[in-house]
Design a protein around this motif. Structure first.
Motif, PDB file in Angstrom:
ATOM      1  N   TRP A  12      34.480  47.733  26.287  1.00 52.52           N
ATOM      2  CA  TRP A  12      35.510  47.044  25.592  1.00 52.52           C
ATOM      3  C   TRP A  12      35.512  45.489  26.253  1.00 52.52           C
ATOM      4  CZ3 TRP A  12      40.932  45.703  27.965  1.00 52.52           C
ATOM      5  CH2 TRP A  12      41.713  45.433  26.934  1.00 52.52           C
ATOM      6  N   PHE A  13      34.975  45.196  27.557  1.00 52.03           N
ATOM      7  CA  PHE A  13      34.920  43.769  27.857  1.00 52.03           C
ATOM      8  C   PHE A  13      33.989  43.066  27.184  1.00 52.03           C
ATOM      9  CE2 PHE A  13      36.255  45.474  32.565  1.00 52.03           C
ATOM     10  CZ  PHE A  13      37.360  45.734  31.981  1.00 52.03           C
ATOM     11  N   ASP A  14      33.300  43.405  26.297  1.00 55.09           N
ATOM     12  CA  ASP A  14      32.163  42.777  25.416  1.00 55.09           C
ATOM     13  C   ASP A  14      32.830  42.086  24.259  1.00 55.09           C
ATOM     14  OD1 ASP A  14      30.628  43.873  27.293  1.00 55.09           O
ATOM     15  OD2 ASP A  14      29.834  45.453  25.617  1.00 55.09           O
ATOM     16  N   LEU A  87      36.912  35.794  27.641  1.00 53.29           N
ATOM     17  CA  LEU A  87      38.008  36.738  27.092  1.00 53.29           C
ATOM     18  C   LEU A  87      38.775  37.119  28.254  1.00 53.29           C
ATOM     19  CD1 LEU A  87      36.333  40.206  26.920  1.00 53.29           C
ATOM     20  CD2 LEU A  87      35.430  38.509  28.334  1.00 53.29           C
ATOM     21  N   ILE A  88      38.737  36.638  29.444  1.00 54.48           N
ATOM     22  CA  ILE A  88      39.268  37.242  30.736  1.00 54.48           C
ATOM     23  C   ILE A  88      40.861  36.444  30.747  1.00 54.48           C
ATOM     24  CG2 ILE A  88      39.606  38.019  32.991  1.00 54.48           C
ATOM     25  CD1 ILE A  88      36.535  38.322  32.960  1.00 54.48           C
ATOM     26  N   ASN A  89      40.764  35.030  30.881  1.00 54.49           N
ATOM     27  CA  ASN A  89      42.023  34.524  31.334  1.00 54.49           C
ATOM     28  C   ASN A  89      42.252  32.870  30.814  1.00 54.49           C
ATOM     29  OD1 ASN A  89      44.289  34.297  32.736  1.00 54.49           O
ATOM     30  ND2 ASN A  89      43.379  34.373  34.678  1.00 54.49           N
ATOM     31  N   TYR A 197      32.922  40.282  42.415  1.00 49.38           N
ATOM     32  CA  TYR A 197      34.517  40.056  43.028  1.00 49.38           C
ATOM     33  C   TYR A 197      35.199  39.502  41.730  1.00 49.38           C
ATOM     34  CZ  TYR A 197      32.604  35.484  44.042  1.00 49.38           C
ATOM     35  OH  TYR A 197      31.968  34.320  44.110  1.00 49.38           O
ATOM     36  N   HIS A 198      36.153  39.952  41.520  1.00 52.07           N
ATOM     37  CA  HIS A 198      37.180  39.487  40.236  1.00 52.07           C
ATOM     38  C   HIS A 198      38.271  38.657  40.614  1.00 52.07           C
ATOM     39  CE1 HIS A 198      38.725  40.120  36.295  1.00 52.07           C
ATOM     40  NE2 HIS A 198      39.987  40.310  36.697  1.00 52.07           N
ATOM     41  N   SER A 199      38.623  38.543  42.028  1.00 54.02           N
ATOM     42  CA  SER A 199      39.682  37.685  42.296  1.00 54.02           C
ATOM     43  C   SER A 199      39.671  37.376  43.754  1.00 54.02           C
ATOM     44  CB  SER A 199      41.009  37.993  41.889  1.00 54.02           C
ATOM     45  OG  SER A 199      41.403  39.256  42.746  1.00 54.02           O
ATOM     46  N   ASN A 230      21.832  46.984  29.857  1.00 51.51           N
ATOM     47  CA  ASN A 230      22.942  46.148  30.069  1.00 51.51           C
ATOM     48  C   ASN A 230      23.182  45.464  31.338  1.00 51.51           C
ATOM     49  OD1 ASN A 230      24.386  47.995  31.059  1.00 51.51           O
ATOM     50  ND2 ASN A 230      25.497  48.319  29.334  1.00 51.51           N
ATOM     51  N   TRP A 231      23.679  44.390  31.394  1.00 53.72           N
ATOM     52  CA  TRP A 231      24.273  43.855  32.922  1.00 53.72           C
ATOM     53  C   TRP A 231      24.986  44.854  33.748  1.00 53.72           C
ATOM     54  CZ3 TRP A 231      20.848  40.578  32.090  1.00 53.72           C
ATOM     55  CH2 TRP A 231      21.015  39.411  31.233  1.00 53.72           C
ATOM     56  N   ALA A 232      25.664  45.484  32.850  1.00 55.01           N
ATOM     57  CA  ALA A 232      26.634  46.461  33.767  1.00 55.01           C
ATOM     58  C   ALA A 232      25.833  47.421  34.572  1.00 55.01           C
ATOM     59  CB  ALA A 232      27.681  47.182  32.851  1.00 55.01           C
ATOM     60  N   PHE A 268      39.798  44.742  42.245  1.00 52.59           N
ATOM     61  CA  PHE A 268      39.590  43.676  41.192  1.00 52.59           C
ATOM     62  C   PHE A 268      40.842  42.659  41.536  1.00 52.59           C
ATOM     63  CE2 PHE A 268      37.955  47.592  39.417  1.00 52.59           C
ATOM     64  CZ  PHE A 268      36.509  47.138  39.052  1.00 52.59           C
ATOM     65  N   HIS A 269      41.934  43.023  41.618  1.00 52.45           N
ATOM     66  CA  HIS A 269      43.012  42.081  41.812  1.00 52.45           C
ATOM     67  C   HIS A 269      43.675  42.039  43.101  1.00 52.45           C
ATOM     68  CE1 HIS A 269      43.164  42.986  37.361  1.00 52.45           C
ATOM     69  NE2 HIS A 269      42.697  41.541  37.280  1.00 52.45           N
ATOM     70  N   HIS A 270      43.662  40.729  43.714  1.00 50.92           N
ATOM     71  CA  HIS A 270      44.474  40.335  44.791  1.00 50.92           C
ATOM     72  C   HIS A 270      45.789  40.390  44.222  1.00 50.92           C
ATOM     73  CE1 HIS A 270      41.707  39.362  48.298  1.00 50.92           C
ATOM     74  NE2 HIS A 270      40.936  39.620  47.281  1.00 50.92           N
ATOM     75  N   LEU A 292      36.368  52.571  37.122  1.00 50.38           N
ATOM     76  CA  LEU A 292      37.428  51.503  36.175  1.00 50.38           C
ATOM     77  C   LEU A 292      36.071  50.960  35.251  1.00 50.38           C
ATOM     78  CD1 LEU A 292      40.221  50.516  35.383  1.00 50.38           C
ATOM     79  CD2 LEU A 292      39.175  48.291  36.669  1.00 50.38           C
ATOM     80  N   TYR A 293      35.312  50.314  35.544  1.00 54.21           N
ATOM     81  CA  TYR A 293      34.339  49.671  34.597  1.00 54.21           C
ATOM     82  C   TYR A 293      33.776  50.632  33.656  1.00 54.21           C
ATOM     83  CZ  TYR A 293      34.888  44.794  36.232  1.00 54.21           C
ATOM     84  OH  TYR A 293      35.486  43.718  36.614  1.00 54.21           O
ATOM     85  N   GLN A 294      33.449  51.830  34.162  1.00 52.72           N
ATOM     86  CA  GLN A 294      32.710  52.972  33.421  1.00 52.72           C
ATOM     87  C   GLN A 294      33.874  53.504  32.175  1.00 52.72           C
ATOM     88  OE1 GLN A 294      29.937  53.289  34.582  1.00 52.72           O
ATOM     89  NE2 GLN A 294      29.192  54.520  32.905  1.00 52.72           N
TER      90      GLN A 294
HETATM   91  C1  RET Z   1      28.692  38.714  31.100  1.00 50.50           C
HETATM   92  C2  RET Z   1      28.220  39.085  32.410  1.00 50.50           C
HETATM   93  C3  RET Z   1      29.183  39.392  33.349  1.00 50.50           C
HETATM   94  C4  RET Z   1      30.760  39.916  32.768  1.00 50.50           C
HETATM   95  C5  RET Z   1      31.742  40.170  33.414  1.00 50.50           C
HETATM   96  C6  RET Z   1      33.087  40.619  32.589  1.00 50.50           C
HETATM   97  C7  RET Z   1      33.177  40.109  31.163  1.00 50.50           C
HETATM   98  C8  RET Z   1      33.854  41.302  33.402  1.00 50.50           C
HETATM   99  C9  RET Z   1      35.322  41.526  33.037  1.00 50.50           C
HETATM  100  C10 RET Z   1      36.201  41.964  33.765  1.00 50.50           C
HETATM  101  C11 RET Z   1      37.280  42.424  33.513  1.00 50.50           C
HETATM  102  C12 RET Z   1      38.120  42.168  32.313  1.00 50.50           C
HETATM  103  C13 RET Z   1      38.342  42.931  34.620  1.00 50.50           C
HETATM  104  C14 RET Z   1      39.560  43.395  34.425  1.00 50.50           C
HETATM  105  O1  RET Z   1      40.047  43.649  35.472  1.00 50.50           O
HETATM  106  C15 RET Z   1      29.110  39.605  34.751  1.00 50.50           C
HETATM  107  C16 RET Z   1      29.031  41.018  35.316  1.00 50.50           C
HETATM  108  C17 RET Z   1      30.008  38.897  35.843  1.00 50.50           C
HETATM  109  C18 RET Z   1      27.695  39.074  35.298  1.00 50.50           C
HETATM  110  C19 RET Z   1      26.643  39.315  34.269  1.00 50.50           C
HETATM  111  C20 RET Z   1      27.127  38.716  32.833  1.00 50.50           C
END
Ligand code: RET
Ligand code: FE2
Length: 508
Positions: A12-14, A87-89, A197-199, A230-232, A268-270, A292-294
């Motif tokens: 879905w994140f693609d 696609l995130i923010n 890390y996401h935040s 894939n990267w995941a 993921f979220h602070h 979650l990512y799975q």
């Molecule tokens: C393409 C790409 C990445 C993309 C990560 C994405 C797209 C994450 C989305 C996260 C979301 C939507 C989280 C919500 O809580 C990485 C792993 C950073 C590094 C390798 C290349």
């Protein structure tokens, strides 16, 4: 957009980023949506198949060319050229708005027309290969963000950087990104496996960064292309490891010397962080694993997804407390937190290490937002989407961290998105304002709508139903009229190019 020609993304994140906006003007709501015209989007559309790799999908651009030439270029650049499918923010930077993801690329957008503008490569301004899509803003609008610099001059570092809101008088008209400054860098515990890390969190004087044992394996990444993965698959959770809590003092621009840590977890979220009586408190949504990512693999998000997509750990709001001045003479085993407001503990260990044990606040929430005027300060309310064992939100939640009580909004067949808090002009209370959330409906008879709640009582004030195919969104930004200088953003000359890409009609 999850399919291009005959090809389909795995995760879905693609999906190719779709921007959408609600414009509230003179009592009417206007809706608009448009695909982000990233280089990734254009290359895919031109080839009529997926040719750029995303998080969960590895793509092979040139099936006719010798695979080894591409493989060689991937190997010789340990870090491949990433996607600009942002696609995130949405981020505000100076007068400009950007669609963001977690790679080194951002796309400037016109938030009024949703047109895609310049592609920005963070690496031109600061040495990072990855950057978060969750920057912080100070009262003046300066952006504070962080990213990972992989194996640059033999080091892998987490880099915290500042982008000023304005540029000096004599340099007017210049891009604030050119004035990006590195604030502080922290060397990764491991050269070849930095944390994902996401935040991150900020308080008035500190920055909180969690170096969690959910790590990116750089060697795996550099060979992913030839291995056809894939990267995941290069991300792994090491449950036997610790989570290191880095506290950076904004005045000295240096991390505190004490080694603070907690058990392995994934965040993921602070939500927010603040200082109280010599301690730093931070609230985060934690998971016990990286399931979650799975779950967001599209193969799981099918007819039986209620069955297939059960989280193995529930997203939980936890409060951590860190003592800012650790008494060298404190007894080993003693709790260094003496706050009435939390049961979180910080236990002194030998070698001056401090083990932090969080307080559990609430189970089953994600996509948290706060009244941003309280960011880094004491606060009471978390607005979030309620999620139980499935990653799809069913209700909107207001959680009071003081009384530990909650209010909820939900309706049958409604899937709410992130609830955005917008303060009332001249607001007095923290919850003087409204909540905005884009609601999609699982009932084909029911239109999607923009929901407006009174943030105090959590009762519905209004809704604007829109006769379009709307998608569940991720993160968003409210842009008040005062932040909007229409003169600086030339109106679009572009013709709308048809549903579902762009539509605009007054809807009430
Ligand atoms: C393409 C790409 C990445 C993309 C990560 C994405 C797209 C994450 C989305 C996260 C979301 C939507 C989280 C919500 O809580 C990485 C792993 C950073 C590094 C390798 C290349
Ligand atoms: Fe996020």
């Amino acid at each position: 957009m999850h399919t291009v020609g005959e090809t389909r993304y795995n995760h879905w994140f693609d999906g190719l980023a779709l921007l959408h906006s609600f414009t509230i003007r003179d009592g009417e709501v206007y809706y608009r949506s448009k695909y982000l015209r990233s280089d990734t989007y254009n290359a895919n559309i031109e080839a009529n198949r997926i040719v750029v790799s995303e998080f969960g999908t590895m793509a092979y651009p040139d099936p006719c060319k010798n695979i080894f030439s591409k493989a060689f270029s991937y190997l010789s650049h340990t870090i491949p050229d990433f996607t600009d499918n942002c696609l995130i923010n949405i981020m505000k930077c100076g007068e400009d708005f950007y669609a963001t993801t977690e790679t080194n690329y951002m796309r400037k957008i016109n938030p009024q027309t949703l047109e895609t503008l310049e592609k920005v490569d963070y690496r031109k301004y600061v040495a990072v290969n990855l950057a978060t899509a969750h920057p912080h803003y100070d009262a003046a609008g300066n952006v504070l963000n962080m990213g990972t610099s992989i194996m640059d001059k033999g080091k892998t570092k987490y880099v915290i950087f500042k982008i000023p809101a304005t540029v000096p008088e004599d340099k007017k008209g210049k891009n604030p990104l050119k004035h990006t400054e590195v604030f502080c860098s922290i060397t990764s515990r491991s050269l070849l496996s930095p944390s994902y890390y996401h935040s991150f969190g900020v308080t008035e004087n500190y920055i909180v960064f969690l170096e969690q044992p959910f790590k990116l394996d750089i060697l795996k990444m550099s060979t992913a292309y030839i291995r056809g993965v894939n990267w995941a698959s290069c991300l792994a959770f090491h449950k036997e490891d610790k989570t290191y809590i880095h506290i950076i003092d904004q005045r000295t621009k240096k991390p505190l010397p004490t080694k603070f840590y907690t058990d392995a977890m994934v965040v993921f979220h602070h939500v927010n962080a603040y200082e109280e009586d010599g301690c730093l408190l931070f609230d985060v949504i934690t998971y016990e694993d990286s399931s979650l990512y799975q779950l967001f693999y599209l193969a799981n998000l099918n007819q039986d997804f209620e069955e297939n997509s059960r989280l193995t750990s529930i997203p939980t709001l936890r409060r951590f407390a860190v003592p800012l001045n650790v008494d060298k003479n404190a007894e080993v085993g003693s709790n260094l937190i003496e706050l009435a407001s939390t049961t979180a503990r910080a236990l002194k260990e030998k070698d001056d290490q401090v083990y932090c044990q969080p307080e559990l606040l609430y189970e089953g929430l994600e996509l948290p937002r706060i009244n941003y005027a309280h960011n880094g300060k004491r606060y009471r309310y978390v607005f979030a989407a309620e999620v139980q064992w499935s990653p799809i939100p069913t209700k909107i939640l207001k959680y009071d961290v003081l009384t530990k009580s909650s209010l909820k909004w939900g309706q049958e067949h409604c899937w709410p998105a992130e609830p955005l808090f917008v303060p009332t002009p001249d607001a007095k209370d923290e919850d003087d304002g409204i909540i905005l959330s884009a609601i999609v409906s699982t009932d084909p008879q029911k239109l999607p709508f923009l929901l407006i709640l009174d943030a105090k009582s959590f009762t519905e004030l209004a809704r604007a139903s829109i006769d379009v195919e709307m998608h569940l969104d991720l993160h968003g930004l409210f842009i008040p009229d005062t932040d909007w200088d229409a003169r600086k953003q030339a109106p679009s000359q572009e013709e709308p190019d048809g549903a579902p890409d762009c539509c605009e009609a007054p809807q009430t």
